[in-house]
Design an enzyme around this catalytic site. Sequence first.
Site, PDB file in Angstrom:
ATOM      1  N   HIS A   1     -14.272   2.666  18.430  1.00 58.69           N
ATOM      2  CA  HIS A   1     -12.853   2.354  18.667  1.00 58.69           C
ATOM      3  C   HIS A   1     -12.578   2.318  20.173  1.00 58.69           C
ATOM      4  CE1 HIS A   1      -8.465   2.949  18.546  1.00 58.69           C
ATOM      5  NE2 HIS A   1      -8.482   2.820  17.231  1.00 58.69           N
TER       6      HIS A   1
ATOM      7  N   GLU B   1       0.847  -1.205   0.000  1.00 58.64           N
ATOM      8  CA  GLU B   1       0.000   0.000   0.000  1.00 58.64           C
ATOM      9  C   GLU B   1       0.882   1.255   0.000  1.00 58.64           C
ATOM     10  OE1 GLU B   1      -2.707   1.689   3.105  1.00 58.64           O
ATOM     11  OE2 GLU B   1      -4.228   0.476   2.142  1.00 58.64           O
TER      12      GLU B   1
ATOM     13  N   GLU C   1       0.081   9.869   9.810  1.00 57.96           N
ATOM     14  CA  GLU C   1       0.164   8.828   8.776  1.00 57.96           C
ATOM     15  C   GLU C   1       0.862   9.289   7.487  1.00 57.96           C
ATOM     16  OE1 GLU C   1      -2.606   9.434  10.557  1.00 57.96           O
ATOM     17  OE2 GLU C   1      -2.888   7.571  11.673  1.00 57.96           O
TER      18      GLU C   1
HETATM   19  C1  UD1 Z   1      -3.657   3.665  14.970  1.00 62.49           C
HETATM   20  C2  UD1 Z   1      -2.703   4.215  13.909  1.00 62.49           C
HETATM   21  C3  UD1 Z   1      -3.486   4.774  12.739  1.00 62.49           C
HETATM   22  C4  UD1 Z   1      -4.475   3.755  12.205  1.00 62.49           C
HETATM   23  C5  UD1 Z   1      -5.359   3.275  13.340  1.00 62.49           C
HETATM   24  C6  UD1 Z   1      -6.305   2.194  12.888  1.00 62.49           C
HETATM   25  C7  UD1 Z   1      -0.592   5.305  14.529  1.00 62.49           C
HETATM   26  C8  UD1 Z   1       0.036   6.482  15.129  1.00 62.49           C
HETATM   27  N1  UD1 Z   1      -1.928   5.298  14.478  1.00 62.49           N
HETATM   28  O1  UD1 Z   1      -4.372   4.758  15.505  1.00 62.49           O
HETATM   29  O2  UD1 Z   1      -2.579   5.136  11.719  1.00 62.49           O
HETATM   30  O3  UD1 Z   1      -5.274   4.348  11.213  1.00 62.49           O
HETATM   31  O4  UD1 Z   1      -4.525   2.728  14.377  1.00 62.49           O
HETATM   32  O5  UD1 Z   1      -7.286   1.925  13.839  1.00 62.49           O
HETATM   33  O6  UD1 Z   1       0.072   4.385  14.133  1.00 62.49           O
HETATM   34  N2  UD1 Z   1      -6.779   0.720  22.157  1.00 62.49           N
HETATM   35  C9  UD1 Z   1      -7.212  -0.338  22.934  1.00 62.49           C
HETATM   36  N3  UD1 Z   1      -7.285  -1.591  22.362  1.00 62.49           N
HETATM   37  C10 UD1 Z   1      -6.964  -1.830  21.067  1.00 62.49           C
HETATM   38  C11 UD1 Z   1      -6.552  -0.733  20.270  1.00 62.49           C
HETATM   39  C12 UD1 Z   1      -6.443   0.521  20.836  1.00 62.49           C
HETATM   40  O7  UD1 Z   1      -7.508  -0.189  24.094  1.00 62.49           O
HETATM   41  O8  UD1 Z   1      -7.046  -2.970  20.623  1.00 62.49           O
HETATM   42  C13 UD1 Z   1      -6.673   2.067  22.772  1.00 62.49           C
HETATM   43  C14 UD1 Z   1      -5.452   2.208  23.695  1.00 62.49           C
HETATM   44  O9  UD1 Z   1      -5.799   2.977  24.810  1.00 62.49           O
HETATM   45  C15 UD1 Z   1      -4.469   2.997  22.811  1.00 62.49           C
HETATM   46  C16 UD1 Z   1      -5.419   3.883  22.029  1.00 62.49           C
HETATM   47  O10 UD1 Z   1      -6.543   3.048  21.748  1.00 62.49           O
HETATM   48  O11 UD1 Z   1      -3.528   3.714  23.587  1.00 62.49           O
HETATM   49  C17 UD1 Z   1      -4.875   4.481  20.758  1.00 62.49           C
HETATM   50  O12 UD1 Z   1      -4.253   3.516  19.942  1.00 62.49           O
HETATM   51  P1  UD1 Z   1      -3.174   4.001  18.827  1.00 62.49           P
HETATM   52  O13 UD1 Z   1      -2.679   2.807  18.085  1.00 62.49           O
HETATM   53  O14 UD1 Z   1      -2.150   4.871  19.452  1.00 62.49           O
HETATM   54  O15 UD1 Z   1      -4.008   4.970  17.907  1.00 62.49           O
HETATM   55  P2  UD1 Z   1      -5.153   4.688  16.873  1.00 62.49           P
HETATM   56  O16 UD1 Z   1      -6.036   5.875  16.844  1.00 62.49           O
HETATM   57  O17 UD1 Z   1      -5.725   3.354  17.106  1.00 62.49           O
HETATM   58  N1  UDP Z   2     -13.268  -2.579  11.070  1.00 60.90           N
HETATM   59  C1  UDP Z   2     -13.611  -3.719  11.815  1.00 60.90           C
HETATM   60  N2  UDP Z   2     -14.404  -3.577  12.924  1.00 60.90           N
HETATM   61  C2  UDP Z   2     -14.865  -2.365  13.326  1.00 60.90           C
HETATM   62  C3  UDP Z   2     -14.503  -1.214  12.581  1.00 60.90           C
HETATM   63  C4  UDP Z   2     -13.679  -1.362  11.470  1.00 60.90           C
HETATM   64  O1  UDP Z   2     -13.210  -4.810  11.459  1.00 60.90           O
HETATM   65  O2  UDP Z   2     -15.587  -2.323  14.329  1.00 60.90           O
HETATM   66  C5  UDP Z   2     -12.423  -2.730   9.873  1.00 60.90           C
HETATM   67  C6  UDP Z   2     -12.921  -2.040   8.635  1.00 60.90           C
HETATM   68  O3  UDP Z   2     -13.825  -2.834   7.904  1.00 60.90           O
HETATM   69  C7  UDP Z   2     -11.614  -1.807   7.870  1.00 60.90           C
HETATM   70  C8  UDP Z   2     -10.616  -1.552   8.961  1.00 60.90           C
HETATM   71  O4  UDP Z   2     -11.189  -2.095  10.155  1.00 60.90           O
HETATM   72  O5  UDP Z   2     -11.200  -2.973   7.190  1.00 60.90           O
HETATM   73  C9  UDP Z   2     -10.384  -0.083   9.118  1.00 60.90           C
HETATM   74  O6  UDP Z   2      -9.652   0.139  10.267  1.00 60.90           O
HETATM   75  P1  UDP Z   2      -9.542   1.543  10.942  1.00 60.90           P
HETATM   76  O7  UDP Z   2     -10.709   2.377  10.582  1.00 60.90           O
HETATM   77  O8  UDP Z   2      -9.258   1.281  12.367  1.00 60.90           O
HETATM   78  O9  UDP Z   2      -8.207   2.126  10.335  1.00 60.90           O
HETATM   79  P2  UDP Z   2      -7.877   2.952   9.011  1.00 60.90           P
HETATM   80  O10 UDP Z   2      -8.470   2.245   7.853  1.00 60.90           O
HETATM   81  O11 UDP Z   2      -8.417   4.321   9.208  1.00 60.90           O
HETATM   82  O12 UDP Z   2      -6.389   2.957   8.978  1.00 60.90           O
END
Ligand code: UD1
Ligand code: UDP
Length: 385
Positions: A244, A120, A134
């Site tokens: 999320h 990608e 990003e």
């Molecule tokens: C991250 C990525 C973003 C991607 C997104 C997809 C970075 C900086 N960010 O952002 O590019 O689009 O993931 O969703 O790489 N948390 C949980 N359990 C989980 C996941 C997250 O509790 O399984 C909570 C935690 O408190 C964590 C917070 O979410 O600290 C933020 O997670 P983080 O990976 O920093 O940021 P995202 O917004 O998820």
């Molecule tokens: N997705 C999922 N469960 C959810 C919400 C999103 O499986 O409850 C999937 C969605 O179909 C897509 C991916 O997660 O394939 C998108 O992830 P996210 O929005 O976290 O990240 P981004 O695409 O913005 O990087």
Amino acid sequence: MDKIKILVIFGTRPEAIKMAPLVQELKKRDNFQCEVAITAQHREMLDQVLSLFNIKADYDLNIMTEKQTLFSITTSALLGLGKVLDKVKPDMVIVHGDTTTTFAGALAAFYHRIRVGHVEAGLRTHDKWLPFPEEMNRKLTGSLADIHFSPTEIARKNLLEEGVKPEKIVVTGNTVIDALKTTVKQDFIFSTDLLNNLDYKRQKIILVTAHRRENLGKPLANICHALRKLADNFPEVKIIYPVHLNPAVRDTVFDILGGHERILLLKPLDTDEMHNLMAHCYMVVTDSGGLQEEAPSLGKPVLVLRNETERPEAVKAGTVKIIGTESETIYEEARKLLTDKDEYEQMANAINPYGDGHASERIADFLLYYFGINKDKPAEFKAQY
Ligand code: UD1
Ligand code: UDP
């Protein structure tokens, strides 16, 4: 001849969804020894995907902490991956997209003088702050990559303009469409009655996700106010929002949208449930990158809660609209799609600018060519829409 040793590195939900088909493809082929290292920048949301696609990580750094920072993710991932690479010594590391795990994985490989394949590759907004972080993660990874697996022609063009040599880029389509082809099923049954019993014909289901870093705070509050007003004013609408796990997202969303009879706030859904819900919904409202690629292929209009996109293909094709994060604009754009049949029909076209379901095969074939096993370069993805 020895097998080609590939270490696939990822850490978040979307990377896992998009890397799963590639891991499965590499593991299927005798020429490769494929191992998987996860940073677990996400935990529960990542584990959901691993279990769905039946992937077991060979190395799990388990770095996630609540309210983690870019500094904590970058340093823990870099240190942890450095040690994994020391042990595995792969011929190539493969990373995906634009997360902090992606960048740290590419940098760790570079420090070990190991080649990097970037899946990608080449998506750009050309604004270093959007999406944050990003856009820079993706550019920095691109600078470190030896092969760029670009999903589309536009992504290739972006890389060529930055001086990447043409022979280092291959257009494959996006692996997310490979994943989607395995998850969406005509006769899919959801795991909860809540989703099985929704009236998908008579109700207008709006599927929402919003969580981006740059939308936290005021923009996310604006988004939620617009959604609540839509639910108030349109009795036929039901909003489904799998929220999320980030506490900064959950606090705002539950505060503004909690307790409304036509708004369902759910835990993150398993990806097969999410994809099938998308296939059934009326439209999608999101700030996610992945949803912008998936929904067009399912013929669902998408309103994007951002001021830019690095995925212009579906915008050009007219099925995705960038609407920003102001409450009034969000309400107005959604209202049009709910009330104007022509407007809706124009956006509800199934198109496939992002892939045809064969991206992982092309990537594996290209690797065989790159490592000198196959003489011929595989044919590239050509979008038809
Ligand atoms: C991250 C990525 C973003 C991607 C997104 C997809 C970075 C900086 N960010 O952002 O590019 O689009 O993931 O969703 O790489 N948390 C949980 N359990 C989980 C996941 C997250 O509790 O399984 C909570 C935690 O408190 C964590 C917070 O979410 O600290 C933020 O997670 P983080 O990976 O920093 O940021 P995202 O917004 O998820
Ligand atoms: N997705 C999922 N469960 C959810 C919400 C999103 O499986 O409850 C999937 C969605 O179909 C897509 C991916 O997660 O394939 C998108 O992830 P996210 O929005 O976290 O990240 P981004 O695409 O913005 O990087």
